[in-house]
Design a protein around this motif. Structure first.
Motif, PDB file in Angstrom:
ATOM      1  N   THR A 350      39.022  25.516  45.310  1.00  0.00           N
ATOM      2  CA  THR A 350      39.041  26.213  46.592  1.00  0.00           C
ATOM      3  C   THR A 350      39.694  27.597  46.492  1.00  0.00           C
ATOM      4  N   ALA A 351      40.090  27.976  45.293  1.00  0.00           N
ATOM      5  CA  ALA A 351      40.710  29.304  45.128  1.00  0.00           C
ATOM      6  C   ALA A 351      39.668  30.395  45.357  1.00  0.00           C
ATOM      7  N   ARG A 352      40.135  31.489  45.928  1.00  0.00           N
ATOM      8  CA  ARG A 352      39.214  32.603  46.115  1.00  0.00           C
ATOM      9  C   ARG A 352      39.840  33.915  45.678  1.00  0.00           C
ATOM     10  N   ASP A 353      38.991  34.726  45.151  1.00  0.00           N
ATOM     11  CA  ASP A 353      39.412  36.042  44.733  1.00  0.00           C
ATOM     12  C   ASP A 353      39.633  36.891  45.980  1.00  0.00           C
ATOM     13  N   LYS A 354      40.885  37.344  46.178  1.00  0.00           N
ATOM     14  CA  LYS A 354      41.188  38.077  47.406  1.00  0.00           C
ATOM     15  C   LYS A 354      40.356  39.354  47.527  1.00  0.00           C
ATOM     16  N   THR A 355      40.012  39.943  46.406  1.00  0.00           N
ATOM     17  CA  THR A 355      39.327  41.233  46.484  1.00  0.00           C
ATOM     18  C   THR A 355      37.901  41.101  47.001  1.00  0.00           C
ATOM     19  N   ASN A 356      37.206  40.027  46.622  1.00  0.00           N
ATOM     20  CA  ASN A 356      35.809  39.927  47.079  1.00  0.00           C
ATOM     21  C   ASN A 356      35.478  38.563  47.695  1.00  0.00           C
ATOM     22  N   GLY A 357      36.479  37.701  47.817  1.00  0.00           N
ATOM     23  CA  GLY A 357      36.250  36.427  48.497  1.00  0.00           C
ATOM     24  C   GLY A 357      35.473  35.415  47.679  1.00  0.00           C
ATOM     25  N   SER A 358      35.151  35.758  46.434  1.00  0.00           N
ATOM     26  CA  SER A 358      34.324  34.818  45.672  1.00  0.00           C
ATOM     27  C   SER A 358      35.170  33.674  45.113  1.00  0.00           C
ATOM     28  N   ALA A 359      34.484  32.556  44.935  1.00  0.00           N
ATOM     29  CA  ALA A 359      35.159  31.373  44.374  1.00  0.00           C
ATOM     30  C   ALA A 359      35.005  31.372  42.859  1.00  0.00           C
ATOM     31  N   LEU A 360      35.720  30.464  42.232  1.00  0.00           N
ATOM     32  CA  LEU A 360      35.550  30.310  40.787  1.00  0.00           C
ATOM     33  C   LEU A 360      34.251  29.556  40.519  1.00  0.00           C
TER      34      LEU A 360
END
Ligand code: HEM
Length: 569
Positions: A350-360
């Motif tokens: 459920t982690a998301r990249d703060k810069t673009n909102g994408s998941a792993l």
């Protein structure tokens, strides 16, 4: 680059190194850690050597190492053979990740190691250690010698299963001939193979050729076409570990259908053990649809964390040599957001990249799980094996440890709130990590602006520099009675033996990229020591002093640590 390197770093001393093979012959003979130690004695604190065709610039000066580790955030992973998709997957793990990607992953991992989580892991660690102690009891009854290194590996992997994934890896069962216990044994075997077969000196011939020949593609092609036995074992071992990770993803999705439904491949498609199915699972696939928000606790913890890479954060966390024995980590007892044991997979999914909102992607999640499993298995097992060896070899240390264990109570569970009651056990662990650090050196890639390695040598961006912590942790310039195992140096009474530099003890590295699992590892080791010595002691089989070491990926006991288990009266 070979000629250029030799010219550029001609002022840095080091042994003569023939082209291609470099200093591999003496490294084969005495092991990388010992050879580097010799270089340190002969050439001083800054030297260079050649690991085949690649030059290693080395500092054995703890203060220079600190500056390097605090200023630089990327490490170089050298000479990786690119064989199959497992290599692509593993290159996405936290240990290997770089720059912004690393920052994002580090933040995603962090909640797993906050105090609230560590507190909830204590009971699981205690239970695994008690199970191991119980199973060793059988060896005491039969009088058969056991290899404590391997026994402890069964326990550390068990702890990874219960704390990170909330599952039983069944690695502590006595009979591993069938069922889940056989799968547990297969996972242990796979982890051992990854650590043994991945080294230049003991691994596949292709790993050696890759280190020597300036033709990585050719070597990669030959390795894929005609793998030797070691390589075949390594490939199989990685596949096993990946399958287990994939199976854990599937299990998490099955248990959290609401959260998993938003993911592209969010179906639980594993078999009973997942090992067969996972090989066919399309791993390199982005989670495309809307992704559920991170669990509240995780999100809060991520938001609270200081920006990774900030010097303050690392300073706050670092277990510096000088600080030990005084506050003993009051700072690290800060209450974190409590995560339930087993939440690691949920955090990753459920982690998301703060810069673009994408998941792993699933591949990236598998990479993190592989990393956790491997990192949690080997290093802590080695550390505890070194503790057992040294306790057995030093009767006065054993007597003091037993007194501390007995004062707490035989047969009593080790509770998180009581961890302060074992200063001597903690001192034993720290001393073992000083003399036998599982990671003997750590790597940093110099970034833009360069790095002043010595007043004369400014290392340019892109070059790798290694901090040789095995060297400075055994250096008499920083440690009185440097080669003696003296746990009391970590206690107020042993101040005369304490480190002369706060940077001289860094078995977990330092800076923003320091080991993320260090508190987890120290806690596990301490709990295990207490539990293992409540009802028995361990007597070394003859012929093991001094302990033979070998440097594979980690520094490990070359032939194990063989003991007979002696019941306490
Ligand atoms: C006694 C046990 C352990 C030792 C001696 C150890 C040592 C280290 C060292 C020296 C590093 C490199 C630090 C640097 O470059 O400055 C490292 C990194 C790392 N360790 Fe550990 N470790 C141990 C246990 C663990 C455990 C239990 C885990 C948890 C799963 C873990 C996960 C990691 C990870 C993920 C990294 C990479 C961190 C990053 O790049 O941000 N380690 N460890």
């Amino acid at each position: 680059p070979w000629l250029k390197n030799r010219w550029q770093y001609r002022h840095i001393p080091g042994p003569f190194a023939p082209p291609f093979i470099g200093n591999l012959l003496p490294i084969f003979r005495m092991g990388l850690h010992e050879y580097m130690m010799q270089c340190r004695l002969r050439y001083g604190k800054t030297f260079k050597l050649y690991l085949g065709k690649s030059m290693l610039l080395v500092t054995a000066d703890p203060e220079v190492a600190r500056k390097l580790n605090y200023r630089m955030n990327n490490r170089v992973i050298q000479g990786q053979l690119q064989l199959n998709e497992d290599d692509q997957i593993n290159s996405q793990g936290l240990v290997v990740a770089r720059d912004e990607r690393w920052r994002m992953l580090r933040l995603a991992w962090q909640p797993t190691f906050q105090s609230g989580c560590l507190e909830s892991y204590a009971e699981l660690m205690d239970s695994s250690a008690a199970q191991l102690a119980q199973s060793l009891r059988a060896a005491a009854d039969s009088g058969e010698p056991v290899d404590m290194w391997r026994e402890l590996g069964r326990m550390t992997l068990h702890v990874v299963g219960s704390t990170a994934y909330g599952v039983d890896f069944h690695t502590l069962e006595q009979d591993a001939s069938s069922g889940a216990a056989a799968e547990g044994a297969e996972l242990i075997q796979a982890c051992q193979t990854v650590f043994a077969a991945g080294s230049i000196t003991r691994g596949s011939i292709y790993i050696l050729l890759n280190a020597v020949l300036p033709a990585p593609r050719l070597v990669g092609w030959a390795a894929r076409t005609m793998p030797d036995k070691r390589l075949t074992q390594l490939i199989q071992a990685r596949r096993t570990i990946r399958s287990v990770s994939m199976d854990l993803i599937n299990k998490w999705r099955a248990a959290h259908p609401a959260a998993a439904s938003g993911t592209a491949n969010g179906t639980a498609n594993g078999t009973a053990n997942g090992i067969a199915a996972a090989a066919e699972t399309p791993l390199i696939e982005e989670i495309s649809a809307a992704v559920p928000a991170a669990p509240a606790a995780a999100a809060a913890a991520v938001a609270d964390a200081a920006p990774a890479g900030s010097r303050d954060q690392a300073v706050d966390e670092a277990p510096a040599a000088a600080a030990v024995g005084k506050g003993k980590g009051e700072a690290v007892r800060r209450k974190g957001a409590g995560m339930a044991p087993g939440s690691f997979m949920g955090l990753m999914l459920t982690a998301r990249d703060k810069t673009n909102g994408s998941a792993l992607s699933d591949a990236a999640v598998v990479a993190q799980a592989n990393t956790f499993t491997l990192a949690g298995y080997e290093t802590t097992a080695n550390t505890l094996a070194y503790c057992v060896y040294n306790i057995a070899a030093h009767p006065e240390v054993q007597a003091r440890l037993l007194a501390e264990v007995d004062a707490y109570g035989r047969g009593r569970k080790v509770a998180y709130k009581d961890l302060d009651q074992f200063p001597y056990a903690e001192a034993v662990v720290r001393e073992a990590l000083r003399l036998y650090p599982p990671a003997t050196m750590i790597s940093r890639e110099v970034k833009a602006g360069g790095f002043p390695l010595t007043p004369q040598v400014h290392v340019p961006a892109g070059q790798q520099v290694m901090s040789f912590l095995y060297g400075y942790q055994r250096d008499p310039e920083y440690w009185p009675a440097a080669l003696e195992f003296r746990p009391e140096r970590w206690l107020p009474e042993g101040a005369a033996l304490a480190a002369k530099s706060p940077d001289a003890w860094t078995p977990f590295g330092s800076g923003a990229r320091m080991c993320i699992g260090w508190r987890f590892a120290l806690q596990e080791a301490k709990i295990a020591l207490v539990r293992l010595y409540q009802d028995q002691t361990y007597q070394l089989q003859p012929g093991q002093v001094p302990l033979a070491l070998q440097q594979n990926i980690t520094l490990s006991p070359r032939n194990g640590v063989w003991v007979t288990v002696v019941p306490r009266s």
